[in-house]
Design a protein around this motif. Structure first.
Motif, PDB file in Angstrom:
ATOM      1  N   ARG A 132       0.839  -1.202   0.000  1.00 24.25           N
ATOM      2  CA  ARG A 132       0.000   0.000   0.000  1.00 24.25           C
ATOM      3  C   ARG A 132       0.873   1.251   0.000  1.00 24.25           C
ATOM      4  NH1 ARG A 132      -2.727  -3.483   3.587  1.00 24.25           N
ATOM      5  NH2 ARG A 132      -4.873  -3.972   2.948  1.00 24.25           N
ATOM      6  N   THR A 133       0.396   2.261  -0.687  1.00 27.70           N
ATOM      7  CA  THR A 133       1.148   3.508  -0.814  1.00 27.70           C
ATOM      8  C   THR A 133       1.046   4.302   0.486  1.00 27.70           C
ATOM      9  OG1 THR A 133       0.668   3.590  -3.176  1.00 27.70           O
ATOM     10  CG2 THR A 133       1.406   5.637  -2.140  1.00 27.70           C
ATOM     11  N   PRO A 134       2.139   4.771   1.041  1.00 26.55           N
ATOM     12  CA  PRO A 134       2.073   5.646   2.218  1.00 26.55           C
ATOM     13  C   PRO A 134       1.228   6.875   1.920  1.00 26.55           C
ATOM     14  CG  PRO A 134       4.315   4.901   1.851  1.00 26.55           C
ATOM     15  CD  PRO A 134       3.534   4.481   0.644  1.00 26.55           C
ATOM     16  N   SER A 135       0.377   7.256   2.872  1.00 28.66           N
ATOM     17  CA  SER A 135      -0.545   8.378   2.652  1.00 28.66           C
ATOM     18  C   SER A 135      -0.792   9.129   3.958  1.00 28.66           C
ATOM     19  CB  SER A 135      -1.884   7.880   2.087  1.00 28.66           C
ATOM     20  OG  SER A 135      -1.700   7.193   0.866  1.00 28.66           O
ATOM     21  N   TYR A 136      -1.330  10.347   3.769  1.00 28.83           N
ATOM     22  CA  TYR A 136      -1.733  11.179   4.903  1.00 28.83           C
ATOM     23  C   TYR A 136      -3.231  10.972   5.146  1.00 28.83           C
ATOM     24  CZ  TYR A 136       2.750  13.566   4.364  1.00 28.83           C
ATOM     25  OH  TYR A 136       4.100  13.858   4.267  1.00 28.83           O
ATOM     26  N   THR A 137      -3.563   9.842   5.702  1.00 35.23           N
ATOM     27  CA  THR A 137      -4.969   9.529   5.941  1.00 35.23           C
ATOM     28  C   THR A 137      -5.505  10.182   7.209  1.00 35.23           C
ATOM     29  OG1 THR A 137      -4.331   7.514   7.115  1.00 35.23           O
ATOM     30  CG2 THR A 137      -4.747   7.318   4.758  1.00 35.23           C
ATOM     31  N   ASP A 138      -4.678  10.394   8.197  1.00 40.28           N
ATOM     32  CA  ASP A 138      -5.097  10.953   9.495  1.00 40.28           C
ATOM     33  C   ASP A 138      -4.835  12.458   9.491  1.00 40.28           C
ATOM     34  OD1 ASP A 138      -5.455   8.201  10.901  1.00 40.28           O
ATOM     35  OD2 ASP A 138      -3.423   8.125  10.065  1.00 40.28           O
ATOM     36  N   ARG A 139      -5.918  13.230   9.639  1.00 35.40           N
ATOM     37  CA  ARG A 139      -5.798  14.691   9.479  1.00 35.40           C
ATOM     38  C   ARG A 139      -6.579  15.418  10.573  1.00 35.40           C
ATOM     39  NH1 ARG A 139      -4.243  14.544   3.845  1.00 35.40           N
ATOM     40  NH2 ARG A 139      -4.037  16.809   3.750  1.00 35.40           N
ATOM     41  N   VAL A 140      -6.239  16.691  10.742  1.00 34.42           N
ATOM     42  CA  VAL A 140      -6.935  17.601  11.657  1.00 34.42           C
ATOM     43  C   VAL A 140      -7.176  18.909  10.908  1.00 34.42           C
ATOM     44  CG1 VAL A 140      -6.881  18.838  13.852  1.00 34.42           C
ATOM     45  CG2 VAL A 140      -5.822  16.575  13.678  1.00 34.42           C
ATOM     46  N   VAL A 141      -8.444  19.272  10.740  1.00 38.25           N
ATOM     47  CA  VAL A 141      -8.809  20.532  10.071  1.00 38.25           C
ATOM     48  C   VAL A 141      -9.668  21.345  11.030  1.00 38.25           C
ATOM     49  CG1 VAL A 141      -8.635  19.587   7.746  1.00 38.25           C
ATOM     50  CG2 VAL A 141     -10.804  19.451   8.969  1.00 38.25           C
ATOM     51  N   TYR A 142      -9.814  22.619  10.766  1.00 40.45           N
ATOM     52  CA  TYR A 142     -10.541  23.512  11.674  1.00 40.45           C
ATOM     53  C   TYR A 142     -11.156  24.670  10.891  1.00 40.45           C
ATOM     54  CZ  TYR A 142      -6.221  26.223  11.221  1.00 40.45           C
ATOM     55  OH  TYR A 142      -5.149  26.912  10.722  1.00 40.45           O
ATOM     56  N   ARG A 143     -12.179  25.277  11.471  1.00 39.90           N
ATOM     57  CA  ARG A 143     -12.818  26.473  10.928  1.00 39.90           C
ATOM     58  C   ARG A 143     -13.355  27.320  12.075  1.00 39.90           C
ATOM     59  NH1 ARG A 143     -18.363  26.156   7.807  1.00 39.90           N
ATOM     60  NH2 ARG A 143     -18.203  28.364   8.376  1.00 39.90           N
ATOM     61  N   SER A 144     -13.576  28.605  11.805  1.00 36.79           N
ATOM     62  CA  SER A 144     -14.058  29.534  12.817  1.00 36.79           C
ATOM     63  C   SER A 144     -15.008  30.535  12.178  1.00 36.79           C
ATOM     64  CB  SER A 144     -12.886  30.285  13.474  1.00 36.79           C
ATOM     65  OG  SER A 144     -13.354  31.257  14.380  1.00 36.79           O
ATOM     66  N   ARG A 145     -15.956  30.996  12.976  1.00 37.80           N
ATOM     67  CA  ARG A 145     -16.868  32.031  12.509  1.00 37.80           C
ATOM     68  C   ARG A 145     -16.164  33.369  12.346  1.00 37.80           C
ATOM     69  NH1 ARG A 145     -22.307  31.244  16.225  1.00 37.80           N
ATOM     70  NH2 ARG A 145     -23.416  29.775  14.849  1.00 37.80           N
ATOM     71  N   TYR A 146     -15.140  33.565  13.141  1.00 38.15           N
ATOM     72  CA  TYR A 146     -14.453  34.848  13.163  1.00 38.15           C
ATOM     73  C   TYR A 146     -13.026  34.665  12.656  1.00 38.15           C
ATOM     74  CZ  TYR A 146     -18.343  35.527  16.393  1.00 38.15           C
ATOM     75  OH  TYR A 146     -19.585  35.552  16.960  1.00 38.15           O
ATOM     76  N   ARG A 147     -12.580  35.626  11.960  1.00 37.70           N
ATOM     77  CA  ARG A 147     -11.256  35.536  11.340  1.00 37.70           C
ATOM     78  C   ARG A 147     -10.167  35.600  12.403  1.00 37.70           C
ATOM     79  NH1 ARG A 147      -9.047  39.579   6.520  1.00 37.70           N
ATOM     80  NH2 ARG A 147      -7.075  38.457   6.126  1.00 37.70           N
ATOM     81  N   ASP A 148      -9.169  34.764  12.222  1.00 37.38           N
ATOM     82  CA  ASP A 148      -7.969  34.727  13.071  1.00 37.38           C
ATOM     83  C   ASP A 148      -8.282  34.345  14.520  1.00 37.38           C
ATOM     84  OD1 ASP A 148      -6.467  35.505  10.884  1.00 37.38           O
ATOM     85  OD2 ASP A 148      -6.628  37.639  11.370  1.00 37.38           O
ATOM     86  N   ASP A 149      -9.382  33.644  14.751  1.00 33.20           N
ATOM     87  CA  ASP A 149      -9.669  33.172  16.104  1.00 33.20           C
ATOM     88  C   ASP A 149      -8.840  31.945  16.463  1.00 33.20           C
ATOM     89  OD1 ASP A 149     -11.418  35.126  16.785  1.00 33.20           O
ATOM     90  OD2 ASP A 149     -13.118  33.802  17.181  1.00 33.20           O
ATOM     91  N   ILE A 150      -8.496  31.133  15.473  1.00 34.10           N
ATOM     92  CA  ILE A 150      -7.744  29.900  15.703  1.00 34.10           C
ATOM     93  C   ILE A 150      -6.359  30.053  15.088  1.00 34.10           C
ATOM     94  CG2 ILE A 150      -7.651  27.417  15.341  1.00 34.10           C
ATOM     95  CD1 ILE A 150     -10.655  27.375  15.132  1.00 34.10           C
ATOM     96  N   HIS A 151      -5.375  29.799  15.900  1.00 35.01           N
ATOM     97  CA  HIS A 151      -3.991  29.867  15.432  1.00 35.01           C
ATOM     98  C   HIS A 151      -3.327  28.520  15.709  1.00 35.01           C
ATOM     99  CE1 HIS A 151       0.035  31.268  14.621  1.00 35.01           C
ATOM    100  NE2 HIS A 151       0.414  30.923  15.844  1.00 35.01           N
ATOM    101  N   ALA A 152      -2.851  27.874  14.649  1.00 37.32           N
ATOM    102  CA  ALA A 152      -2.180  26.572  14.785  1.00 37.32           C
ATOM    103  C   ALA A 152      -0.753  26.780  15.271  1.00 37.32           C
ATOM    104  CB  ALA A 152      -2.190  25.834  13.452  1.00 37.32           C
ATOM    105  N   VAL A 153      -0.418  26.125  16.378  1.00 41.56           N
ATOM    106  CA  VAL A 153       0.909  26.235  16.972  1.00 41.56           C
ATOM    107  C   VAL A 153       1.817  25.102  16.506  1.00 41.56           C
ATOM    108  CG1 VAL A 153       2.194  26.330  19.143  1.00 41.56           C
ATOM    109  CG2 VAL A 153      -0.047  27.422  18.968  1.00 41.56           C
ATOM    110  N   LYS A 154       1.273  23.895  16.442  1.00 41.60           N
ATOM    111  CA  LYS A 154       2.081  22.729  16.080  1.00 41.60           C
ATOM    112  C   LYS A 154       1.179  21.705  15.421  1.00 41.60           C
ATOM    113  CE  LYS A 154       5.409  19.422  18.082  1.00 41.60           C
ATOM    114  NZ  LYS A 154       6.550  19.886  17.280  1.00 41.60           N
ATOM    115  N   TYR A 155       1.717  21.014  14.420  1.00 46.33           N
ATOM    116  CA  TYR A 155       0.982  19.970  13.693  1.00 46.33           C
ATOM    117  C   TYR A 155       1.987  18.885  13.362  1.00 46.33           C
ATOM    118  CZ  TYR A 155      -2.495  18.084  10.377  1.00 46.33           C
ATOM    119  OH  TYR A 155      -3.416  17.283   9.717  1.00 46.33           O
ATOM    120  N   SER A 156       1.825  17.714  14.002  1.00 45.67           N
ATOM    121  CA  SER A 156       2.851  16.687  13.856  1.00 45.67           C
ATOM    122  C   SER A 156       2.246  15.315  14.142  1.00 45.67           C
ATOM    123  CB  SER A 156       4.025  16.968  14.798  1.00 45.67           C
ATOM    124  OG  SER A 156       5.040  16.008  14.664  1.00 45.67           O
ATOM    125  N   SER A 157       3.101  14.296  14.043  1.00 42.35           N
ATOM    126  CA  SER A 157       2.723  12.919  14.361  1.00 42.35           C
ATOM    127  C   SER A 157       3.609  12.405  15.483  1.00 42.35           C
ATOM    128  CB  SER A 157       2.855  12.017  13.131  1.00 42.35           C
ATOM    129  OG  SER A 157       4.207  11.935  12.727  1.00 42.35           O
TER     130      SER A 157
END
Length: 659
Positions: free
Chosen positions: A565-590
Motif C-alpha cells: 500500500r502507498t504511504p498516505s496522509y490519511t489521518d488529518r486535523v482541520v478547523y474552521r471559525s466564525r471569526y477571522r484569526d480566532d484559531i492559530h495553529a501552533v504545532k501539527y505533527s505525528s
C-alpha cells in the motif's frame, strides 16, 4: 516649713489675690494643704512660682535637684467642687502653638519617615523620635507626670495661661516657652493630644532595623506573579506559548484603593491564601444563574474570563489515532499527549480514536493516568469503535456548559459501526465548540464516497440540542459546522496520495527529514479542499511530518506485505471559525514512537480566542468523571512505585559473587 502633707510652703504662695487679715490667710493655708493633697491624688496640677532666669540654660533646668524643684513650686488652692465632664475641645495656648511649630519644623528638617506612610505605628515612632527624652534626676517628676497624663483635667490647660499672667512681662513668657519645650516629652501625652488620654511614648533602646520593602516570600511572589522578579517568566511564557497566566485581580485591588503598592498586595495574598482575596460586596452582588455579558461578578462574564485568560486565548490539544482494534495499548503515552515542544501543557485535550481497542474504559484510564491530577475528563462518548474523550484542567470545569453529543453512521450494512462520525459540543465561557471525529470510506479511488460521507455528516448531526447558539444569524440548518464558533474535525479521512509506491518511496528517501512538499502535490484531500468540494471554510496547518499510514506494526518501515500500500496522509486535523484569526495553529505533527498500530497518531496544538458569555445557559456545574479520576491517580502512583521497585531490584541483582 512644710504642710502636713509634705509640700513646701513659702510666703506669698497663694495664687489668688489676698486682701483679708492674717487669720483668714492661715485658714486659707490649711484649706490649701488639704486641697493640694486631694489634687495630687487626682489631677496633680503643679505650677512654678519663680522660674529660672533667662540666662539659665535648658540643661541646667533639666538637672534641677528634687529639693530645688520643690522650692520653685507652690500649691494652687482649689475649692472643692463636683467633678466636671471632660472637655472635647479646647483652645491651644501660645506655648502649645509655638511647640507645635517647632515640631513641624523638626519633622520637615529631619524627614524621619516616608511622607507616604500613614500607619499609626510609624506615627508613634516618629513622635517618639522627635520628643526630647528626660533623663537623670528629673525621673521622679517624669513618673508623676506620666501617671497624671492618663487623666484628662481641664485645669491643666489653665496652668500655662495663669503662670503667664502673673509675670506680666515678656521675659516670663519666654521662660515659660523654654520650660514648655524642655518638658515637651512629659506634657505631650496630655497637653498636645487634643484632650484625649494617651500613654507616654517609649523610646527604643537601639535603632530599629530597616524594614524590607517586600515582606512576602519568594515562593508566594512567584506563585502570584505580581512583582518585577517574575517579569522574565511573563516574557518567556508569552514568547513560547503566546499567553501569560496571571490574575487581573491584583490590578483590581490597586485600582479600587485597597492596597498601596505591591508589598501590600503580597501581604494581603499571603494573609489569606494563594487564592485571590474576594471582597464581601463582590460576593453579595454575585449571581451564578443570571448575568449579562459584561456584568461585574458574572460567572462567564468578561471579568472572570480576564482573570483566568488575560489575553483571552486558550490552548487546545486535538489528536486522532486509528488503533486498528489492537488490544495491546502503548506502555507510555507521554510522547503522544505531552510533547516536549512546547514546554507547557494545554488547557484542553480532545482525543478521537477510530477502530478503538475493545476495552474502552481501560483506554480512558490510561489517558487519565498520563495527564495526571491536574486534568479531569469532562465528557466521553462512543459510536461503535469510534471513541472521543474530552479532558480539561480541573480549574476550568465551572465555566463549561452542558455537554451534548450526536452520531452518524455512514455504513448501514455493517453490524459493527466502524465508519461514521461522532460529534461533541459545549460552550466554554461565551464561545461554542464542536469536535467531530470521523472514519470515512477506505480505498485509493473512492474519493466520491468520502465526499458523500462528509455531506451526510454535516446534515445529520443534530447539534446543538439544549445549549443555545451563540450567533444564530450566521447558522445554517443544512450544515452543523455553521452553528458553532469554533469547529475541529479530525479522524481517519482515508484520503490517499495519487501516486505509485515507487515514486513515493523515492521522494521519501530523497528527503528523509521533513520536506514533504512534493508528496502533498499528490494529496487527494488537499486537491479537493482547494476546489471547495469538501470541508468548505476549513483550514489545515502546514504538514511537516511523514505520512502516518501504512506502517508495519512495531516497525518504522511502511507496508512490506504483498499489497504494498502507498504511504498516505490519511489521518488529518482541520478547523474552521466564525471569526477571522480566532484559531492559530501552533504545532501539527505525528508521534512516531507509538508503533502498536499501522497508523501513527497525529496531533495539533491550537491557540483559540475565547469570548465572555452569559450565565443563563445550561451549566455543567463542575461535573466530571470522578470514578475515572480516582482510578487514574491511583494507577499513576502504583506505576511509580513499581518503577522504583524494579530499579531497586535491578541494582541488587547486578551484584554477584565470584567463588
Amino acid at each position: 516649713m512644710s504642710t502636713p502633707n509634705g509640700f513646701p510652703q513659702h510666703s506669698g504662695a497663694c495664687v489668688t489675690r489676698s486682701t483679708e487679715s492674717g487669720a483668714v490667710q492661715d485658714l486659707h493655708a490649711k484649706k490649701a494643704g488639704k486641697a493640694a493633697k486631694k489634687e495630687a491624688g487626682g489631677n496633680g496640677v503643679l505650677t512654678f512660682e519663680d522660674p529660672p532666669s533667662i540666662g539659665t540654660s535648658l540643661n541646667e533646668t533639666l538637672k534641677l535637684l528634687p529639693d530645688e524643684l520643690k522650692a520653685h513650686m507652690k500649691i494652687k488652692s482649689i475649692t472643692p467642687r463636683p467633678p466636671r465632664k471632660p472637655r472635647l475641645e479646647r483652645a491651644a495656648s501660645l506655648d502649645e502653638k509655638s511647640w507645635r511649630r517647632w515640631r513641624r519644623f523638626r519633622t520637615s528638617q529631619e524627614s524621619l519617615t516616608d511622607p507616604n506612610e500613614t500607619s499609626s505605628s510609624n506615627g508613634s515612632l516618629q513622635e517618639a523620635s522627635l520628643s526630647p527624652p528626660v533623663r537623670g534626676r528629673a525621673s521622679p517628676c517624669h513618673q508623676c507626670c506620666q501617671q497624671n497624663s492618663l487623666h484628662s483635667s481641664p485645669d491643666a490647660s489653665e496652668a500655662g495661661p495663669m503662670g503667664k499672667s502673673r509675670g506680666g512681662t515678656s521675659d516670663l513668657g519666654k521662660r515659660a516657652s523654654e520650660i514648655s519645650s524642655a518638658f515637651g516629652g512629659l506634657l505631650r501625652g496630655k497637653a498636645f493630644a487634643g484632650g484625649k488620654p494617651r500613654l507616654s511614648q517609649i523610646m527604643p533602646a537601639r535603632p530599629l532595623p530597616p524594614m524590607e520593602f517586600n515582606v512576602a516570600s519568594h515562593t508566594l511572589r512567584t506563585a502570584n506573579r505580581i512583582d518585577s522578579d517574575c517579569m522574565d517568566y511573563r516574557h518567556y511564557s508569552q514568547h513560547k506559548f503566546g499567553r501569560v497566566s496571571s490574575s487581573l485581580s491584583d490590578t483590581r485591588l490597586h485600582g479600587n484603593g485597597m492596597v498601596y503598592d505591591s508589598c501590600s498586595t503580597d501581604s494581603m495574598k499571603s494573609t489569606f491564601s494563594l487564592l485571590t482575596p474576594i471582597r464581601s460586596k463582590d460576593v453579595r452582588s454575585r449571581s451564578y444563574l443570571e448575568g449579562s455579558l459584561l456584568a461585574t461578578g458574572a460567572l462567564l462574564g468578561a471579568e472572570e474570563l480576564s482573570r483566568y485568560f488575560p489575553d483571552r486565548n486558550i490552548g487546545i490539544f486535538v489528536a486522532t489515532w486509528n488503533m486498528q482494534g489492537q488490544k495491546e495499548l502503548p506502555v507510555n503515552l507521554d510522547d503522544f499527549l505531552l510533547p516536549t515542544d512546547p514546554d507547557y501543557a494545554q488547557d484542553m485535550y480532545v482525543i478521537g480514536v477510530q477502530e478503538g481497542c475493545p476495552d474502552r474504559r481501560e483506554w480512558e484510564i490510561r489517558l487519565q493516568e498520563t495527564l495526571g491530577p491536574h486534568y479531569v475528563m469532562l465528557y466521553s462518548a462512543a459510536h461503535g469503535v469510534l471513541y472521543m474523550s474530552v479532558f480539561i484542567r480541573r480549574d476550568l470545569i465551572w465555566f463549561c456548559s452542558e455537554v451534548e453529543y450526536a452520531t452518524v453512521t455512514t455504513r448501514i450494512v455493517s453490524q459493527i459501526k466502524t465508519k461514521g462520525a461522532l460529534g461533541i459540543c459545549f460552550t466554554f465561557f461565551g464561545t461554542s465548540f464542536l469536535f467531530i471525529t470521523s472514519h470515512f470510506t477506505s480505498g485509493d479511488s473512492k474519493v466520491n464516497e468520502r465526499k458523500l460521507d462528509y455531506n451526510k455528516t454535516i446534515q445529520a448531526l443534530t447539534l446543538p440540542k439544549n445549549v443555545p447558539d451563540t450567533n444564530p444569524y450566521r447558522s445554517s440548518s443544512n450544515d452543523v459546522t455553521t452553528r458553532f464558533d469554533e469547529v475541529f474535525w479530525f479522524g481517519d479521512f482515508n484520503f490517499r496520495l495519487n501516486k505509485d509506491r515507487e515514486t513515493v518511496d523515492s521522494i521519501l528517501n530523497q528527503n528523509p527529514e521533513t520536506d514533504v512538499s512534493k508528496l502533498l502535490a499528490y494529496d487527494q484531500l488537499t486537491s479537493e479542499m482547494s476546489r471547495g468540494s469538501i470541508f468548505k471554510g476549513f483550514q489545515e496547518a502546514d504538514i511537516n511530518f511523514r505520512p502516518s499510514y501504512k506502517f508495519d506494526i512495531g516497525k518504522d518501515s511502511y507496508d512490506t506485505t504483498s499489497k504494498q500500500r502507498t504511504p498516505s496522509y490519511t489521518d488529518r486535523v482541520v478547523y474552521r471559525s466564525r471569526y477571522r484569526d480566532d484559531i492559530h495553529a501552533v504545532k501539527y505533527s505525528s508521534c512516531p514512537v507509538i508503533k502498536t498500530s499501522d497508523h501513527r497518531p497525529v496531533f495539533a496544538l491550537f491557540r483559540v480566542k475565547v469570548r465572555p458569555g452569559r450565565d443563563n445557559i445550561p451549566l455543567a456545574a463542575g461535573q466530571f468523571d470522578r470514578e475515572l479520576y480516582l482510578i487514574g491517580i491511583k494507577r499513576r502512583i502504583t506505576r511509580e512505585l513499581q518503577k522504583r521497585q524494579e530499579q531497586k531490584d535491578q541494582k541488587s541483582s547486578s551484584i554477584c559473587s565470584v567463588s
